[in-house]
Every structure is written in C-alpha cells, then in structure tokens.
Write a protein that holds these residues in place. Structure first.
Motif, PDB file in Angstrom:
ATOM      1  N   ILE A   2       4.109  -0.350   2.605  1.00 39.87           N
ATOM      2  CA  ILE A   2       3.925   0.764   3.548  1.00 39.87           C
ATOM      3  C   ILE A   2       2.958   0.393   4.672  1.00 39.87           C
ATOM      4  CG2 ILE A   2       2.891   3.061   3.763  1.00 39.87           C
ATOM      5  CD1 ILE A   2       4.112   3.791   1.129  1.00 39.87           C
ATOM      6  N   GLN A   3       1.969  -0.431   4.375  1.00 36.77           N
ATOM      7  CA  GLN A   3       0.934  -0.748   5.364  1.00 36.77           C
ATOM      8  C   GLN A   3       1.526  -1.460   6.571  1.00 36.77           C
ATOM      9  OE1 GLN A   3      -2.379  -2.815   3.666  1.00 36.77           O
ATOM     10  NE2 GLN A   3      -2.528  -1.397   1.952  1.00 36.77           N
ATOM     11  N   ARG A   4       0.931  -1.182   7.714  1.00 33.85           N
ATOM     12  CA  ARG A   4       1.339  -1.834   8.942  1.00 33.85           C
ATOM     13  C   ARG A   4       0.613  -3.158   9.077  1.00 33.85           C
ATOM     14  NH1 ARG A   4       0.495   2.332  13.677  1.00 33.85           N
ATOM     15  NH2 ARG A   4       0.230   4.089  12.291  1.00 33.85           N
ATOM     16  N   GLY A   5       1.246  -4.060   9.800  1.00 34.32           N
ATOM     17  CA  GLY A   5       0.607  -5.330  10.094  1.00 34.32           C
ATOM     18  C   GLY A   5      -0.436  -5.167  11.182  1.00 34.32           C
ATOM     19  N   LYS A   6      -1.191  -6.222  11.455  1.00 32.43           N
ATOM     20  CA  LYS A   6      -2.237  -6.156  12.473  1.00 32.43           C
ATOM     21  C   LYS A   6      -1.658  -6.017  13.877  1.00 32.43           C
ATOM     22  CE  LYS A   6      -5.816  -8.244   9.904  1.00 32.43           C
ATOM     23  NZ  LYS A   6      -6.978  -7.457   9.756  1.00 32.43           N
ATOM     24  N   ALA A  62       0.717  -4.092  14.769  1.00 31.79           N
ATOM     25  CA  ALA A  62       1.190  -2.728  15.024  1.00 31.79           C
ATOM     26  C   ALA A  62       0.162  -1.904  15.780  1.00 31.79           C
ATOM     27  CB  ALA A  62       1.531  -2.049  13.701  1.00 31.79           C
ATOM     28  N   ASP A  63      -1.101  -2.306  15.775  1.00 32.15           N
ATOM     29  CA  ASP A  63      -2.133  -1.557  16.489  1.00 32.15           C
ATOM     30  C   ASP A  63      -2.006  -1.694  18.000  1.00 32.15           C
ATOM     31  OD1 ASP A  63      -3.158  -0.736  14.092  1.00 32.15           O
ATOM     32  OD2 ASP A  63      -4.614  -2.378  13.960  1.00 32.15           O
ATOM     33  N   ALA A  84      -0.733   7.398  17.565  1.00 30.85           N
ATOM     34  CA  ALA A  84      -1.276   7.215  16.221  1.00 30.85           C
ATOM     35  C   ALA A  84      -2.346   8.249  15.900  1.00 30.85           C
ATOM     36  CB  ALA A  84      -1.863   5.803  16.083  1.00 30.85           C
ATOM     37  N   THR A 141      -1.402  11.426  13.576  1.00 31.93           N
ATOM     38  CA  THR A 141      -0.991  11.290  12.186  1.00 31.93           C
ATOM     39  C   THR A 141      -1.879  12.130  11.287  1.00 31.93           C
ATOM     40  OG1 THR A 141      -2.386   9.357  11.843  1.00 31.93           O
ATOM     41  CG2 THR A 141      -0.126   8.945  12.564  1.00 31.93           C
ATOM     42  N   SER A 179      -5.338   6.149   8.417  1.00 29.56           N
ATOM     43  CA  SER A 179      -4.272   5.687   7.526  1.00 29.56           C
ATOM     44  C   SER A 179      -4.511   4.258   7.069  1.00 29.56           C
ATOM     45  CB  SER A 179      -2.913   5.815   8.203  1.00 29.56           C
ATOM     46  OG  SER A 179      -2.826   4.929   9.300  1.00 29.56           O
ATOM     47  N   SER A 180      -4.966   3.407   7.971  1.00 25.15           N
ATOM     48  CA  SER A 180      -5.184   2.013   7.562  1.00 25.15           C
ATOM     49  C   SER A 180      -6.339   1.911   6.573  1.00 25.15           C
ATOM     50  CB  SER A 180      -5.417   1.126   8.784  1.00 25.15           C
ATOM     51  OG  SER A 180      -6.612   1.504   9.439  1.00 25.15           O
TER      52      SER A 180
END
Length: 131
Positions: free
Chosen positions: A22-26, A28-29, A38, A41, A48-49
């Motif tokens: 589920i986590q986003r990669g770096k 994605a920021d 963002a 949310t 979220s991170s």
C-alpha cells in the motif's frame, strides 16, 4: 497455544505484505508538489506515510516476537519430531516375482519386408576405415 501463535504469526505476515504494498514510493511525493491534493487525505499531507511506516514497524516487531515465541515453543516439546522416512514401510524387493528375469525379445525373421529394408551390420562393404 502453539497453534494460536502460529495463526497470529501468519496474519501478521500477511498484514506486513499488505502494508508494504500500500505504501507509496519516494518518487510519489513529487506529484503532490504539483497539485496532487495529498493534503485532502484522511491522514493529512504527511500523515499517511508516517502512519504506514509506524504500523509496519509495529507489525515487524510483533512478527519478530512471534518468531521467537514459536522457536521457544518448538524447543520445549517433550517428544522429538518424527521423520516420515523412518516411518515408511520397508518393501522387500525379493518378494516381487520375476523381478530378476529379463523378458525375451522377439527374433527378427529375415524373410520379413522390414528386415530387408534395414541395413545389415555383418556385411558392410561401405564401411569406412577409421585409420
């Protein structure tokens, strides 16, 4: 007791896999800087991170603890685990009738048409000398 810990251990492992996926990669920021939205949310702009990171750390610690608990429980068992190879039935090969006999092969009749098509190994005029 060991079954309950094993089920919990499996569920924790599945939850860790889900959280990591589920986590986003770096990278994605960078999309949030150009109006990714963002901040709208549930967890806020950075919530979220950090929430997923904390949950992953908590589940990893629980996974480590259940691993150690399962290792301790298995070392405290009274009986040793049995091997499937040791409990396999012994098969007596001499009991099988005709196991040592080689079946007879049918002889080839030279009068057959198939025998005429096959080259003869005894008289080879076309044989090449290996020297």
């Amino acid at each position: 007791m060991q079954t309950a810990v094993l089920i919990g251990h499996t569920l924790i492992a599945i939850l860790i896999i889900v959280l990591v996926l589920i986590q986003r990669g770096k990278g994605a920021d960078a999309g949030a800087a150009f109006g990714g939205g963002a901040s709208g949310t549930v967890f806020g702009a950075r919530g979220s991170s950090s929430f997923f990171s904390r949950m992953t750390a908590v589940l990893a610690t629980a996974f480590f603890a259940t691993s150690l608990t399962l290792a301790y429980m298995s070392s405290q068992r009274a009986e040793a685990p049995t091997s499937l190879i040791e409990s396999a039935p012994i098969v007596d090969e001499a009991a099988a009738p005709g196991a040592d006999e080689v079946p007879e092969l049918p002889t080839l009749d030279p009068a057959d048409e198939a025998a005429e098509d096959m080259p003869s190994l005894e008289s080879s005029d076309d044989a090449v000398d290996p020297e």
